[in-house]
Design a protein around this motif. Structure first.
Motif, short mmCIF file in Angstrom:
data_model
loop_
_atom_site.label_atom_id
_atom_site.label_comp_id
_atom_site.label_asym_id
_atom_site.label_seq_id
_atom_site.Cartn_x
_atom_site.Cartn_y
_atom_site.Cartn_z
N ASP A 244 -18.67 2.28 22.13
CA ASP A 244 -19.95 1.73 22.56
C ASP A 244 -19.88 0.23 22.87
O ASP A 244 -20.87 -0.47 22.79
N LEU A 245 -18.70 -0.26 23.24
CA LEU A 245 -18.60 -1.65 23.67
C LEU A 245 -18.95 -1.75 25.16
O LEU A 245 -18.62 -0.86 25.95
N ASN A 246 -19.61 -2.81 25.52
CA ASN A 246 -19.94 -3.03 26.93
C ASN A 246 -18.68 -3.17 27.77
O ASN A 246 -17.73 -3.84 27.37
N ARG A 247 -18.65 -2.55 28.92
CA ARG A 247 -17.49 -2.61 29.80
C ARG A 247 -17.30 -3.99 30.40
O ARG A 247 -16.16 -4.40 30.68
N PHE A 248 -18.38 -4.72 30.62
CA PHE A 248 -18.29 -6.02 31.25
C PHE A 248 -18.79 -7.10 30.28
O PHE A 248 -19.74 -6.88 29.54
N LYS A 249 -18.12 -8.24 30.30
CA LYS A 249 -18.49 -9.35 29.44
C LYS A 249 -18.54 -10.63 30.26
O LYS A 249 -17.58 -11.00 30.93
N LEU A 250 -19.69 -11.29 30.22
CA LEU A 250 -19.88 -12.57 30.89
C LEU A 250 -19.95 -13.66 29.82
O LEU A 250 -20.73 -13.55 28.87
N SER A 251 -19.13 -14.71 29.97
CA SER A 251 -19.06 -15.75 28.94
C SER A 251 -19.14 -17.13 29.57
O SER A 251 -18.76 -17.33 30.73
N TYR A 252 -19.64 -18.07 28.77
CA TYR A 252 -19.51 -19.48 29.11
C TYR A 252 -18.17 -19.96 28.57
O TYR A 252 -17.82 -19.67 27.43
N VAL A 253 -17.42 -20.69 29.38
CA VAL A 253 -16.08 -21.14 28.96
C VAL A 253 -15.96 -22.65 29.18
O VAL A 253 -16.63 -23.23 30.05
N ALA A 254 -15.11 -23.29 28.36
CA ALA A 254 -14.89 -24.72 28.47
C ALA A 254 -13.47 -25.04 28.01
O ALA A 254 -12.86 -24.29 27.25
N GLU A 255 -12.97 -26.19 28.49
CA GLU A 255 -11.63 -26.67 28.12
C GLU A 255 -11.67 -28.19 28.04
O GLU A 255 -12.26 -28.85 28.89
N LEU A 256 -11.04 -28.74 27.00
CA LEU A 256 -10.97 -30.19 26.82
C LEU A 256 -9.52 -30.59 26.66
O LEU A 256 -8.80 -30.07 25.79
N GLY A 257 -9.07 -31.52 27.50
CA GLY A 257 -7.70 -32.02 27.44
C GLY A 257 -7.68 -33.47 27.00
O GLY A 257 -8.33 -34.33 27.62
N LEU A 258 -6.96 -33.76 25.92
CA LEU A 258 -6.78 -35.12 25.42
C LEU A 258 -5.29 -35.44 25.46
O LEU A 258 -4.55 -35.08 24.54
N GLY A 259 -4.84 -36.07 26.54
CA GLY A 259 -3.42 -36.27 26.72
C GLY A 259 -2.73 -34.94 26.97
O GLY A 259 -3.08 -34.19 27.87
N SER A 260 -1.74 -34.61 26.15
CA SER A 260 -1.01 -33.36 26.31
C SER A 260 -1.58 -32.23 25.47
O SER A 260 -1.08 -31.11 25.51
N VAL A 261 -2.64 -32.50 24.69
CA VAL A 261 -3.26 -31.48 23.83
C VAL A 261 -4.50 -30.93 24.51
O VAL A 261 -5.34 -31.69 25.02
N ARG A 262 -4.63 -29.58 24.50
CA ARG A 262 -5.76 -28.94 25.16
C ARG A 262 -6.43 -27.92 24.24
O ARG A 262 -5.75 -27.15 23.57
N PHE A 263 -7.76 -27.97 24.23
CA PHE A 263 -8.57 -27.05 23.45
C PHE A 263 -9.40 -26.19 24.41
O PHE A 263 -9.74 -26.62 25.51
N TYR A 264 -9.71 -24.97 23.96
CA TYR A 264 -10.53 -24.09 24.78
C TYR A 264 -11.59 -23.43 23.91
O TYR A 264 -11.48 -23.39 22.67
N GLY A 265 -12.61 -22.90 24.54
CA GLY A 265 -13.65 -22.18 23.83
C GLY A 265 -14.43 -21.30 24.78
O GLY A 265 -14.47 -21.54 25.99
N SER A 266 -15.04 -20.24 24.22
CA SER A 266 -15.88 -19.35 25.03
C SER A 266 -17.01 -18.81 24.17
O SER A 266 -16.88 -18.71 22.94
N TYR A 267 -18.11 -18.48 24.82
CA TYR A 267 -19.26 -17.90 24.12
C TYR A 267 -19.99 -16.97 25.07
O TYR A 267 -20.29 -17.33 26.22
N SER A 268 -20.25 -15.75 24.60
CA SER A 268 -20.97 -14.77 25.42
C SER A 268 -22.43 -14.71 24.95
O SER A 268 -22.68 -14.46 23.76
N PRO A 269 -23.39 -14.91 25.83
CA PRO A 269 -24.80 -14.88 25.43
C PRO A 269 -25.34 -13.47 25.25
O PRO A 269 -26.50 -13.30 24.85
N LYS A 270 -24.51 -12.46 25.52
CA LYS A 270 -24.94 -11.07 25.39
C LYS A 270 -24.05 -10.34 24.40
O LYS A 270 -22.85 -10.60 24.32
#
Length: 291
Positions: A244-270
């Motif tokens: 019963d998982l939804n077949r499609f997932k829409l998410s907000y995504v972001a990425e932050l780069g500080l020099g050679s280090v990179r962070f990522y994140g995502s959040y689905s409003p549904k």
């Protein structure tokens, strides 16, 4: 074309004659631009070798002026979790808390946060320059792999003759509290995902990486779901099915780069479930990427 060849021949003859008449002077590099052609005369070196003439654009100039750049095989390592906004008092219509089965609550779906992991494998990502080197459109294609590790002994089943409504039965998927204590109990949800972001770069084209930030959305298609368990009584068990998982997932995504280090994140409003459960997934972690 004949005029260009004649001009080049004359340039070579003149430069050679100049070198022969005055060999005591230090030779300097000259650059001649004819339309899209660059001619670089390096002059004689200390070994008194022949004059070198280079035609065409330098590699550094081609890279600097490239509108599209590609980064292959990017890997994300992080954590997966969700916000549980389920109203368990009003469930029981489809997936959980059916009549005749023990009632579930939010404690049954609590996760082992340190062991609930997210791994993303991006086949490629590209940056498309938008007028200025500081602003780019960033997109790609990859696999998003999420593993939710439960503290409790909930189990997933696809089908089965269980009470659904009075006098009827259904073979729809359902979740129930199992009688076995699991040492490992996780739900895996895998997606084919396409992110699309607007990228801002403070120091483009430089070896010293500055600050970069990307934000946008991603669209994912669920291609795999399974409930993997381990216990003393049953051993290892991997159940695949439709949970019963939804077949499609829409998410907000972001990425932050500080020099050679990179962070990522995502959040689905549904919620990533179709019925009953209101659970909105999110991820965060480190991204291993060239840019």
């Amino acid at each position: 074309m004949k005029q260009l060849i004649t001009f080049l021949a004359a340039a070579i003859i003149c430069s050679t004659a100049t070198a022969q008449t005055d060999s005591t002077k230090k030779q300097k590099s000259d650059t001649i631009r004819i339309g899209g052609i660059i001619i670089v005369k390096n002059g004689k070196n200390k070994n008194n070798k022949e004059v070198d003439i280079t035609m065409g654009r330098k590699n550094s100039e081609r890279k600097k002026n490239a509108n599209v750049s590609t980064n292959w095989w990017i890997v994300d390592l992080g954590f997966a979790n969700y916000t549980d906004n389920t109203n368990y008092a009003n469930t029981g219509t489809y997936l959980v808390n059916r009549p005749g089965s023990p009632a579930l609550n939010e404690n049954d779906f609590k996760l082992r946060a340190g062991k609930s992991v997210n791994v993303n494998i991006w086949f490629f990502m590209q940056r498309l320059k938008l007028g200025t080197p500081h602003v780019n459109l960033k997109y790609g294609v990859g696999l998003e792999l999420n593993n939710y590790r439960y503290k409790s002994s909930v189990s997933y089943k696809e089908g089965g003759a269980v009470p659904y409504t009075a006098g009827t039965q259904t073979n729809a998927p359902f979740i129930f509290r199992d009688s076995v204590a699991f040492s490992k109990n996780k739900l895996a949800a895998d997606y084919l995902t396409v992110p699309l972001m607007l990228n801002f770069n403070s120091n483009p084209g430089s070896k010293k990486r500055g600050i970069s930030f990307s934000a946008g959305v991603s669209a994912g298609y669920l291609y795999g779901q399974r409930n993997k368990q381990k216990s003393d009584g049953r051993g290892k068990d991997k159940n695949r099915g439709d949970y019963d998982l939804n077949r499609f997932k829409l998410s907000y995504v972001a990425e932050l780069g500080l020099g050679s280090v990179r962070f990522y994140g995502s959040y689905s409003p549904k919620s990533f479930y179709e019925h009953d459960l209101d659970m909105k997934p999110y991820t965060f972690g480190l991204r291993f990427s060239n840019w």
